[in-house]
Design an enzyme around this catalytic site. Sequence first.
Site, PDB file in Angstrom:
ATOM      1  N   LYS A   1      23.426 -87.878  77.437  1.00 38.84           N
ATOM      2  CA  LYS A   1      23.758 -86.509  77.046  1.00 38.84           C
ATOM      3  C   LYS A   1      24.572 -85.817  78.141  1.00 38.84           C
ATOM      4  O   LYS A   1      24.398 -86.117  79.326  1.00 38.84           O
ATOM      5  CB  LYS A   1      22.462 -85.738  76.764  1.00 38.84           C
ATOM      6  CG  LYS A   1      22.661 -84.368  76.122  1.00 38.84           C
ATOM      7  CD  LYS A   1      21.314 -83.738  75.783  1.00 38.84           C
ATOM      8  CE  LYS A   1      21.464 -82.351  75.184  1.00 38.84           C
ATOM      9  NZ  LYS A   1      20.168 -81.729  74.864  1.00 38.84           N
TER      10      LYS A   1
ATOM     11  N   SER B   1      19.631 -79.930  70.256  1.00 37.63           N
ATOM     12  CA  SER B   1      20.936 -79.933  70.885  1.00 37.63           C
ATOM     13  C   SER B   1      21.444 -81.328  71.234  1.00 37.63           C
ATOM     14  O   SER B   1      22.599 -81.502  71.598  1.00 37.63           O
ATOM     15  CB  SER B   1      20.878 -79.092  72.168  1.00 37.63           C
ATOM     16  OG  SER B   1      19.958 -79.671  73.100  1.00 37.63           O
TER      17      SER B   1
ATOM     18  N   SER C   1      14.763 -80.449  70.865  1.00 35.02           N
ATOM     19  CA  SER C   1      16.158 -80.889  70.784  1.00 35.02           C
ATOM     20  C   SER C   1      16.373 -82.389  70.834  1.00 35.02           C
ATOM     21  O   SER C   1      17.504 -82.852  70.707  1.00 35.02           O
ATOM     22  CB  SER C   1      16.976 -80.229  71.900  1.00 35.02           C
ATOM     23  OG  SER C   1      17.111 -78.846  71.664  1.00 35.02           O
TER      24      SER C   1
END
Length: 503
Positions: A88, A163, A187
């Site tokens: 990420k 996210s 998330s």
Amino acid sequence: MKYKTIYETAEALRSGAVTSAGLVREAAETFEADKNSALPLNAFLEIYSDAAALAEAADAKIAQARTDGTLDALFQAQPLLGIPFANKDNISVRGKKLTCSSRILKGYIAPYSATVISRLTAAGAVPLGRCNQDEFAMGSSTEYSIYGPTRNPANREYVSGGSSGGSAAAVAANQALFALGTETGGSVRLPASYCGVYGLKPTYGVLSRWGVVAYGSSLDQVGIIAHVPQDIALALSVMCGCDMYDDTSADLPGGKELSSLKPCAAFPRMKAAVPKQFLESKGMDSDVARVFEETCRWFESKGAKVETVDLPVLDASIASYYVIALSEAASNLSRFDGIRYGNRIDGGNGYDELYVDTRSGGFGPEVKRRIIIGNYVLSEQFSGDTYKKGMSVRARIQREVAQLFESYDLILCPTCPTPAFRLGQKVDDPLAMYLSDLFTTFVNLARIPSLSVPAGRTSQENGNMPVGIQFAGPMFSERTILEIAQAWEDEHAGCGIPVTEED
């Protein structure tokens, strides 16, 4: 990729049926092709320039060990040797871009690697590339990104969740064997549910936060997304444990033995709790309710007891979460000022204007919204009524959830009240977006582990989209949760994984 699990791929690497360099090359080719497609998935933002070289080095070690007859010893020392993984965009990799999908960090290069990255690479894993996310991890759909939205591999008209949507989409589309994400209130689990893969939020502290850009420090946690629970267990065994750079880190009892994960066989002695507050949620989709009922029946068919419990404090979890998370976000993001690092907008009018211009031009609307609310909550006249009350509710949630686990082994509930929604459907409705976290935030507040399991799909009329169900346990019960999920996977393999053109 030819293989979907770490174990399958490791065996192929050992035998020479595939090379790590070949896996990286295939991923790079897929990335380039996707960028030029009509509806790009936009899971990866970049494939790291040195990924191929690292993969070739791994191949050379494997080839030498094959010649020397030391393959078993090599893979015992480096169980992830040659395995590419996705990362990420808010987890530091030394010498690589780290932007949190925000203008204010555009072009920033990480000076060191996060502990989780260092531990993976020490085990032989190859950092493949950087994945898209909501800006500073603030969102539930990966639509709040300067790089554009990430699409859902099951249907590219739908969101991937957020996210960590880029990480989940990369795994679901089989562009990566496993991926790292982060979550503050769901998330990792939310995009895992929307994309039809497994997503683990470990016990707070089990995975070090050193090198991870902070959103809400008392809630943030690195998570793992993969196709099967055994893969998550293997990655977790490599990364878990105390870190001298993170005072909140903690050892996971038996964590290093997770690589030998077996399916659970103790269902007749198991009791699972279903919170009444979630069952009565007015916003729960009918297909989600159906899949959840089927999951509960599966537990009962295995001999487990599934009982409804009353936890009234859960009604306050979403409010408590957003008060705490936004307050901590406002504090953490105050460091992005255009002076020390990141983009700078300087009109030559002094430091005050530089600060205002940099933050106004660097942050997107959702981040600004959360900073403003957080600062409001922390203001002198309101902090006693809001922030302190939010912390009080959090403490009560921790106590009552811990008391529940004195009588029950597991909490069962949907990961999200709804399946994935269409792109653009909620992007201008912040309240509707926040309620996507309705069933996940209590886990972060209680600091317990939870795994989103691909449990089924919606009806054909509703798009045949994946639906995830949560298995949550007491602190440090990761092995138990993953063993239960592996038993599920052995009987329901692929029920939530989207069918892609690659398949």
